[in-house]
Write a protein that holds these residues in place. Structure first.
Motif, PDB file in Angstrom:
ATOM      1  N   ASN A 261       3.650  -6.821  15.764  1.00  0.00           N
ATOM      2  CA  ASN A 261       3.547  -5.759  14.754  1.00  0.00           C
ATOM      3  C   ASN A 261       2.179  -5.753  14.072  1.00  0.00           C
ATOM      4  O   ASN A 261       2.074  -5.659  12.851  1.00  0.00           O
ATOM      5  CB  ASN A 261       4.664  -5.952  13.710  1.00  0.00           C
ATOM      6  CG  ASN A 261       5.006  -4.644  13.012  1.00  0.00           C
ATOM      7  OD1 ASN A 261       4.476  -3.589  13.360  1.00  0.00           O
ATOM      8  ND2 ASN A 261       5.874  -4.706  12.024  1.00  0.00           N
ATOM      9  N   THR A 263      -0.044  -3.533  13.908  1.00  0.00           N
ATOM     10  CA  THR A 263      -0.409  -2.302  13.207  1.00  0.00           C
ATOM     11  C   THR A 263       0.226  -2.205  11.821  1.00  0.00           C
ATOM     12  O   THR A 263      -0.003  -1.238  11.107  1.00  0.00           O
ATOM     13  CB  THR A 263      -0.009  -1.061  14.032  1.00  0.00           C
ATOM     14  OG1 THR A 263       1.293  -1.252  14.540  1.00  0.00           O
ATOM     15  CG2 THR A 263      -0.963  -0.805  15.171  1.00  0.00           C
ATOM     16  N   ALA A 404      -7.174   6.095  15.709  1.00  0.00           N
ATOM     17  CA  ALA A 404      -5.809   6.494  16.103  1.00  0.00           C
ATOM     18  C   ALA A 404      -5.509   6.075  17.544  1.00  0.00           C
ATOM     19  O   ALA A 404      -4.412   5.594  17.850  1.00  0.00           O
ATOM     20  CB  ALA A 404      -5.653   7.998  15.944  1.00  0.00           C
ATOM     21  N   GLU A 407      -4.887   2.413  17.819  1.00  0.00           N
ATOM     22  CA  GLU A 407      -3.528   2.117  17.334  1.00  0.00           C
ATOM     23  C   GLU A 407      -2.509   2.431  18.425  1.00  0.00           C
ATOM     24  O   GLU A 407      -1.541   1.696  18.619  1.00  0.00           O
ATOM     25  CB  GLU A 407      -3.218   2.957  16.089  1.00  0.00           C
ATOM     26  CG  GLU A 407      -3.861   2.424  14.831  1.00  0.00           C
ATOM     27  CD  GLU A 407      -3.625   3.311  13.619  1.00  0.00           C
ATOM     28  OE1 GLU A 407      -3.988   2.882  12.528  1.00  0.00           O
ATOM     29  OE2 GLU A 407      -3.096   4.438  13.777  1.00  0.00           O
ATOM     30  N   ASP A 408      -2.749   3.527  19.117  1.00  0.00           N
ATOM     31  CA  ASP A 408      -1.836   3.884  20.215  1.00  0.00           C
ATOM     32  C   ASP A 408      -1.891   2.851  21.336  1.00  0.00           C
ATOM     33  O   ASP A 408      -0.875   2.554  21.969  1.00  0.00           O
ATOM     34  CB  ASP A 408      -2.189   5.284  20.747  1.00  0.00           C
ATOM     35  CG  ASP A 408      -1.488   6.381  19.951  1.00  0.00           C
ATOM     36  OD1 ASP A 408      -0.597   6.042  19.144  1.00  0.00           O
ATOM     37  OD2 ASP A 408      -1.820   7.559  20.124  1.00  0.00           O
TER      38      ASP A 408
ATOM     39  N   PHE B 196       9.103  -1.152  11.495  1.00  0.00           N
ATOM     40  CA  PHE B 196       8.953  -0.263  10.343  1.00  0.00           C
ATOM     41  C   PHE B 196       7.656   0.545  10.438  1.00  0.00           C
ATOM     42  O   PHE B 196       7.471   1.270  11.401  1.00  0.00           O
ATOM     43  CB  PHE B 196       9.049  -1.044   9.021  1.00  0.00           C
ATOM     44  CG  PHE B 196      10.401  -1.678   8.813  1.00  0.00           C
ATOM     45  CD1 PHE B 196      11.541  -0.891   8.703  1.00  0.00           C
ATOM     46  CD2 PHE B 196      10.548  -3.048   8.733  1.00  0.00           C
ATOM     47  CE1 PHE B 196      12.793  -1.463   8.523  1.00  0.00           C
ATOM     48  CE2 PHE B 196      11.787  -3.633   8.550  1.00  0.00           C
ATOM     49  CZ  PHE B 196      12.911  -2.842   8.450  1.00  0.00           C
ATOM     50  N   LEU B 197       6.748   0.364   9.465  1.00  0.00           N
ATOM     51  CA  LEU B 197       5.557   1.224   9.420  1.00  0.00           C
ATOM     52  C   LEU B 197       4.581   0.958  10.567  1.00  0.00           C
ATOM     53  O   LEU B 197       3.728   1.785  10.858  1.00  0.00           O
ATOM     54  CB  LEU B 197       4.836   1.044   8.080  1.00  0.00           C
ATOM     55  CG  LEU B 197       5.653   1.422   6.847  1.00  0.00           C
ATOM     56  CD1 LEU B 197       4.910   1.026   5.575  1.00  0.00           C
ATOM     57  CD2 LEU B 197       5.963   2.913   6.838  1.00  0.00           C
ATOM     58  N   GLY B 198       4.720  -0.184  11.236  1.00  0.00           N
ATOM     59  CA  GLY B 198       3.788  -0.508  12.316  1.00  0.00           C
ATOM     60  C   GLY B 198       4.234   0.008  13.667  1.00  0.00           C
ATOM     61  O   GLY B 198       3.479  -0.069  14.639  1.00  0.00           O
ATOM     62  N   PRO B 200       5.442   3.056  16.228  1.00  0.00           N
ATOM     63  CA  PRO B 200       5.386   4.521  16.322  1.00  0.00           C
ATOM     64  C   PRO B 200       6.760   5.184  16.274  1.00  0.00           C
ATOM     65  O   PRO B 200       6.874   6.327  15.856  1.00  0.00           O
ATOM     66  CB  PRO B 200       4.692   4.778  17.661  1.00  0.00           C
ATOM     67  CG  PRO B 200       4.675   3.487  18.380  1.00  0.00           C
ATOM     68  CD  PRO B 200       4.860   2.399  17.393  1.00  0.00           C
ATOM     69  N   THR B 282       1.057   4.713   2.965  1.00  0.00           N
ATOM     70  CA  THR B 282       1.707   3.758   3.879  1.00  0.00           C
ATOM     71  C   THR B 282       1.000   3.654   5.235  1.00  0.00           C
ATOM     72  O   THR B 282       0.617   2.574   5.651  1.00  0.00           O
ATOM     73  CB  THR B 282       3.171   4.157   4.128  1.00  0.00           C
ATOM     74  OG1 THR B 282       3.208   5.544   4.478  1.00  0.00           O
ATOM     75  CG2 THR B 282       4.029   3.920   2.907  1.00  0.00           C
ATOM     76  N   GLY B 286      -0.769   7.108  10.894  1.00  0.00           N
ATOM     77  CA  GLY B 286      -0.592   6.248  12.067  1.00  0.00           C
ATOM     78  C   GLY B 286       0.800   5.638  12.124  1.00  0.00           C
ATOM     79  O   GLY B 286       1.645   6.023  11.345  1.00  0.00           O
ATOM     80  N   PRO B 287       1.059   4.699  12.990  1.00  0.00           N
ATOM     81  CA  PRO B 287       0.136   4.247  14.038  1.00  0.00           C
ATOM     82  C   PRO B 287      -0.122   5.357  15.057  1.00  0.00           C
ATOM     83  O   PRO B 287       0.803   6.085  15.408  1.00  0.00           O
ATOM     84  CB  PRO B 287       0.863   3.068  14.681  1.00  0.00           C
ATOM     85  CG  PRO B 287       2.243   3.087  14.164  1.00  0.00           C
ATOM     86  CD  PRO B 287       2.329   3.993  13.002  1.00  0.00           C
ATOM     87  N   GLY B 288      -1.334   5.459  15.480  1.00  0.00           N
ATOM     88  CA  GLY B 288      -1.723   6.583  16.340  1.00  0.00           C
ATOM     89  C   GLY B 288      -1.589   7.857  15.534  1.00  0.00           C
ATOM     90  O   GLY B 288      -2.222   7.990  14.487  1.00  0.00           O
ATOM     91  N   TYR B 289      -0.747   8.767  16.019  1.00  0.00           N
ATOM     92  CA  TYR B 289      -0.521  10.023  15.300  1.00  0.00           C
ATOM     93  C   TYR B 289       0.956  10.144  14.893  1.00  0.00           C
ATOM     94  O   TYR B 289       1.434  11.231  14.612  1.00  0.00           O
ATOM     95  CB  TYR B 289      -0.900  11.206  16.192  1.00  0.00           C
ATOM     96  CG  TYR B 289      -2.298  11.112  16.759  1.00  0.00           C
ATOM     97  CD1 TYR B 289      -3.388  11.461  15.978  1.00  0.00           C
ATOM     98  CD2 TYR B 289      -2.525  10.650  18.052  1.00  0.00           C
ATOM     99  CE1 TYR B 289      -4.680  11.355  16.475  1.00  0.00           C
ATOM    100  CE2 TYR B 289      -3.810  10.539  18.558  1.00  0.00           C
ATOM    101  CZ  TYR B 289      -4.884  10.892  17.767  1.00  0.00           C
ATOM    102  OH  TYR B 289      -6.160  10.786  18.258  1.00  0.00           O
ATOM    103  N   LYS B 300      -7.398  15.597   6.300  1.00  0.00           N
ATOM    104  CA  LYS B 300      -8.359  14.971   7.213  1.00  0.00           C
ATOM    105  C   LYS B 300      -9.399  15.980   7.697  1.00  0.00           C
ATOM    106  O   LYS B 300     -10.595  15.694   7.740  1.00  0.00           O
ATOM    107  CB  LYS B 300      -7.633  14.333   8.402  1.00  0.00           C
ATOM    108  CG  LYS B 300      -6.957  13.033   8.013  1.00  0.00           C
ATOM    109  CD  LYS B 300      -6.282  12.368   9.183  1.00  0.00           C
ATOM    110  CE  LYS B 300      -5.601  11.097   8.730  1.00  0.00           C
ATOM    111  NZ  LYS B 300      -4.855  10.428   9.777  1.00  0.00           N
TER     112      LYS B 300
END
Lengths: 429, 340
Positions: A261, A263, A404, A407-408, B196-198, B200, B282, B286-289, B300
Motif C-alpha cells: 500500500n 500509495t 498519476a 501511481e497507476d 483504502f485511500l491507496g 484504486p 485525501t 489519485g491513486p492514478g485517476y 487542476k
C-alpha cells in the motif's frame, strides 16, 4: 413628507460613505508619507515553507542596511501557487518571491514571464557566476528572471544498520538493487518505503532511472539540454529514457521491493520507517536532517544505483530549488535586486546551501559537501549531473501526468508502456 | 399555476375558525391584506417609471445593498466565468483570444473527463443515498425528546460542522496503513486490511464514506425536523387501524417526510456533484485517476496546468449540470407531493 425624509436619509448615508472613503484615502496617503519620511523600505518576500538559515541572513542584511526591513511569509507548498497567483493578479504580490525553473510548473519562470510579472535581472552581478545549469532554468528567451540559489539532489537514502543486518551494500546497478530487495525482505525489512501518497515522490525513482539511461547513452545530453541544443519534447532518447524509467519502476514492484500500500504512505511515514530500520531505503529529495530527527542515533548514507554497474551509467539527478524572482511591479525593485545580490554572494549562498543540504548554484569556492553526499561526491566532482525533468518540460502537465501514471504503475492499473505513452503525449505542451 | 389552496382562500370570507387545510386563519388574514394592498397600489413597473413615488421604492432601496453584493459576488463571477470559457486565457497572461466552443468540445471529448464524470456520478449517488438513509435511521432512533438523545444528535451533527478539508485530513490518518482502522482490522483478525485511500478500487468508496459521515448530520437534522412536524394523531390512527411499525413508516412517516427529503436530497446531491475538498485532502485525485472528480479536474486545469479557459468551460458545464439535476429533483418531489 415621507418622501422628503427618505431622500434626506439617503443623502446622509451617501455623505457617510463619502466621508469614510475620504478618511480611508487620507489615512493611506498619510501612511505612505510617514513611510517615506522614515525612509524604511519594507520588502515583502514569499517562500515555500521555511528555508533554513534565511532568518539569520535577513537579520544580517537588515543590520547592514538599516533602511530596509524584509518580511518573509512562508506559505505551505500545497497553497503556495494559488495564494501567490491570486496576489499577483490582484496587484498585491510580494517584492521577492519563490518560483520554479523553466515551464514545468504553474509558478515557473517561463509561465510567469508570459504575464510580465518578473523583473529582468540580466545586469545583476551574480549572473556571470551562475553555472550553465543554473542559468538554463531561469533564462527565458535571453532574459534572466530569477536567482537559482541551489540544487536539491534526488538520491536513495539508506539505513546502514538495516543494510548490515541484511548483509547488503549500496547497490551499484539496477540488478544489484533488485538483489538487495530480496535480501532485505528475507530478514523482514521492507526494502524501499517510498511515501508514494505524496504525488511527486512517485516520480523520483522512474526519473532517476530515466536520467541514468539518457546519460549512459549520451553523456553530453544534459549539457546540450542546459545549452538549449536539445529539448525534452524533441528528444527520442528522452522518450526512451521515460520508458526505461517506468519499466524499472514496475519491475521493482514485481520484485516486492516496496512496502504494501505504498500509495497510501506519506513521506513522513516513509522517512520514519527508514530512520527506525523497519525499511532499508527510499528515494527522496535531500532531507537528511529528517532521518536524523527521527532517529538521532541512526547512521544513514546515500547512493545512486545506476543502471548497468558501469560508472558511465550513473548520473546524479538534481532539481533546482529555492529560486527567487523580483516582482516587475514592485515599488522597491532596486532594493529587492540588491537583496538578491547579497544572497548570491558566496558567504550567504554557501551558508544557506549547507543548512538546507543542497548544492549552491552560484560559484562558492571551497564549498564543503554536506555529509550525506559522501556517497555521491564523486559524481558531483565529475560533473555527472542530470536534471529532474520538470524544469525542462514545456508544460506543467508533464509532471502531473507522470505522477498519476507512476501511481497507476504502483497499483498495477497501468503498464509501463501505457504510462510512457501518456507522459510522452504531454511533452509538447 | 395557482395552487388549489390559494383558490380556496380567495373564495372564502375571512373567518376566525380553523380552515379545512389546517392553516392558521391569521395567515389567511395576513395574505388577504397583502393582496389588497397590492391591488390598491400602483403597478411596480409603472411605479418605477414614475420615479418610484410609491410604497415600492423604499423596498427597492432596501434591496439595493443585497443586489449590489449579489451582483459583485455572484452575478459578476458567473458572467466572467462564462466569458473566459470561450477564450484561451491561461490565467496569467494579459491577453487572450476567443476560441469559440473549442474548450467545451475539448472538455466533452476528453477521456479523463469521462473518468471524472463517472467518478462524480458514483460519488453523487453514493452520498445522496448513503447520507439520507443513514440520516433517516439516526433521526428515527433519536426522535424521542430526552437529554441523552440531544447529546447523541449533537455528536452526530458534529462532523457536519467540520470544514471538509479538516474532515479529509482526519480520515487520511484513520485510513492510513498504520492508522487506527488498520489496527482494528488486525485486532479483529479480518485478514489483510484493505488499501483504502491507496487502492484504486477502494479509494473512491472510502471518500464517499467520509462525505456520508459529514452530510448525514445535515440529513438527520432536516429529517428530524420533518419527523417532529408529523402529527402524532396520524400514527395513533394508523396504529388503531392495525398498522405495524414498518407499515406506519411506509404509509405515514415517509410520505409526510417528502418535503424534508426534497431539501436533504438536493443538498446531498449537490455536495456529491461538487465533491472537491475531501478529495484534495485525501488523494488529490489519485491513486492514478481513481478519485478524479469534475471539481478536481476544474481546479487542476485552471490552477495546475494554467489552462484557465478550459477550466472555466468545465465550470459552466458543471453549473448547468448542478442546476439541471437540482431542478429535476425538486420537480420530481413536488410532483409527487401534488399527487399525494
Amino acid at each position: 413628507m415621507q418622501k422628503k425624509s427618505t431622500k434626506k436619509g439617503t443623502y446622509r448615508s451617501g455623505a457617510y460613505v463619502l466621508a469614510l472613503a475620504a478618511s480611508t484615502l487620507l489615512a493611506s496617503t498619510l501612511g505612505s508619507v510617514s513611510a517615506g519620511a522614515s525612509t524604511t523600505v519594507n520588502l515583502k518576500m514569499t517562500t515555500v515553507g521555511t528555508e533554513p538559515g534565511l532568518t539569520q541572513v535577513i537579520s544580517n542584511y537588515e543590520k547592514a542596511h538599516p533602511g530596509v526591513r524584509i518580511t518573509v511569509t512562508a506559505i505551505p507548498s500545497n497553497n503556495y501557487q494559488s495564494t501567490l497567483l491570486t496576489e499577483l493578479r490582484g496587484g498585491n504580490g510580494p517584492d521577492i518571491m519563490f518560483v520554479w525553473g523553466g515551464y514545468g510548473n504553474p509558478m515557473a519562470v517561463g509561465e510567469l514571464a508570459s504575464a510580465g510579472y518578473l523583473a529582468r535581472l540580466n545586469n545583476q552581478p551574480w549572473v556571470p557566476t551562475l553555472s550553465s545549469t543554473g542559468k538554463s532554468v531561469v533564462d527565458i528567451n535571453g532574459a534572466v528572471l530569477a536567482l537559482p540559489m541551489n540544487y536539491e539532489v534526488v538520491s536513495f537514502f539508506y539505513n546502514k544498520m538495516a543494510f548490515q543486518k541484511a548483509h547488503v551494500t549500496p547497490p551499484a546497478s539496477f540488478a544489484q538493487l533488485v538483489g538487495d530487495c530480496a535480501a532485505l525482505n528475507k530478514v523482514g525489512i521492507t526494502p524501499i518505503d517510498e511515501g508514494n501518497e505524496v504525488g511527486y515522490i512517485n516520480t523520483l525513482i522512474p526519473a532517476i532511472f530515466a536520467d541514468d539511461y539518457v546519460y549512459w547513452k549520451d553523456p553530453t545530453f544534459y549539457q546540450s539540454l542546459a545549452a538549449g541544443k536539445v529539448s525534452l519534447a524533441n528528444s527520442a532518447l528522452w522518450r526512451q529514457g521515460i520508458k526505461v524509467g517506468n519499466e524499472d519502476y514496475a519491475q521493482l514492484f514485481k520484485d516486492h521491493c516496496f512496502e504494501p500500500n505504498s500509495t497510501a504512505t506519506t513521506d513522513t511515514e516513509s522517512v520514519a520507517a527508514v530512520a527506525s530500520g523497519h525499511a532499508g531505503m527510499n528515494a527522496m529529495l535531500t532531507e537528511f536532517e529528517d532521518y536524523h530527527a527521527d532517529n538521532p542515533k541512526g547512521s544513514f548514507g546515500s547512493f545512486e544505483p545506476g543502471l548497468t554497474g558501469s560508472p558511465k551509467s550513473v548520473v546524479l539527478t538534481m532539481d533546482p530549488s529555492f529560486l527567487l524572482a523580483v516582482n516587475a511591479h514592485s515599488h522597491y525593485e532596486t532594493q529587492a535586486e540588491a537583496f538578491l545580490s547579497y544572497l548570491a554572494q558566496p558567504v550567504q549562498a554557501g551558508y544557506l546551501s549547507r543548512l538546507s543540504e543542497d548544492i549552491p548554484s552560484v560559484r562558492v569556492n571551497g564549498f564543503r559537501m554536506p555529509q550525506l553526499f559522501q556517497g555521491l561526491s564523486s559524481l558531483i566532482n565529475k560533473d555527472q549531473e542530470g536534471y529532474y525533468f520538470s524544469s525542462y518540460s514545456k508544460s506543467p502537465q508533464t509532471k502531473t501526468v507522470w505522477i498519476a501514471e507512476a501511481e497507476d504503475i504502483a497499483t498495477g492499473t497501468a503498464t509501463p508502456q501505457q504510462a510512457t505513452a501518456a507522459v510522452v503525449k504531454t511533452l509538447n505542451g | 399555476m395557482r395552487s388549489p389552496t390559494a383558490r380556496q382562500d380567495e373564495a372564502k370570507p375571512v373567518r376566525v375558525e380553523p380552515t379545512s387545510t389546517g392553516r392558521s386563519p391569521v395567515v389567511g388574514i395576513g395574505l388577504r391584506r397583502v393582496r389588497d394592498a397590492a391591488r390598491t397600489s400602483v403597478h411596480p413597473r409603472r411605479a418605477l417609471r414614475n420615479g418610484g413615488a410609491t410604497a415600492q421604492r423604499p423596498g427597492f432601496r432596501l434591496a439595493l445593498p443585497g443586489l449590489g453584493l449579489y451582483s459583485v459576488f455572484v452575478a459578476y463571477p458567473a458572467v466572467a466565468t462564462a466569458y473566459y470559457a470561450f477564450t484561451n486565457w491561461n490565467g496569467l497572461a494579459q491577453h487572450w483570444h476567443f476560441v469559440g466552443l473549442k474548450n467545451f468540445v475539448s472538455v466533452l471529448s476528453s477521456g479523463l473527463e469521462r473518468t471524472a464524470f463517472t467518478n462524480t456520478l458514483e460519488a453523487t449517488v453514493g452520498i445522496a443515498l448513503g447520507a439520507n438513509i443513514l440520516g433517516l435511521a439516526i433521526a428515527l432512533l433519536l426522535q424521542k425528546r430526552s437529554r441523552f438523545n440531544y447529546v447523541l444528535r449533537l455528536l452526530w451533527f458534529l462532523p457536519a460542522a467540520l470544514p471538509s478539508i479538516v474532515a479529509g485530513y482526519i480520515w487520511t490518518f484513520i485510513y492510513s496503513p498504520s492508522g487506527p482502522l488498520d489496527k482494528v482490522w488486525v485486532l479483529l483478525h479480518l485478514g489483510a486490511a484493505p488499501g483504502f485511500l491507496g487502492s484504486p478500487n477502494e479509494a473512491l468508496p472510502s471518500i464517499i464514506a467520509i462525505a456520508i459521515w459529514q452530510v448525514s448530520g445535515y440529513a438527520m437534522v432536516l429529517l428530524l425536523a420533518g419527523l417532529q412536524a408529523i402529527d402524532e394523531q396520524l400514527h395513533e390512527a394508523a396504529r388503531v387501524d392495525g398498522a405495524g411499525v414498518l407499515q406506519r413508516l411506509r404509509f405515514v412517516t415517509l410520505p409526510l417526510l417528502r418535503p424534508a427529503f426534497a431539501v436533504s436530497f438536493v443538498f446531498s446531491t449537490v455536495t456529491g456533484l461538487l465533491l472537491f475538498d475531501v478529495v484534495v485532502a485525501t488523494t488529490n485525485g489519485g491513486p492514478g485517476y481513481a478519485t478524479e472528480t469534475l471539481a478536481t479536474q476544474l481546479y487542476k486545469q485552471s490552477f495546475e496546468y494554467n489552462n484557465f479557459g478550459w477550466g472555466m468551460a468545465m465550470g459552466v458545464l458543471m453549473g448547468i449540470l448542478v442546476l439541471g439535476v437540482s431542478a429535476a429533483m425538486l420537480w420530481i418531489f413536488n410532483r409527487k407531493e401534488a399527487r399525494a
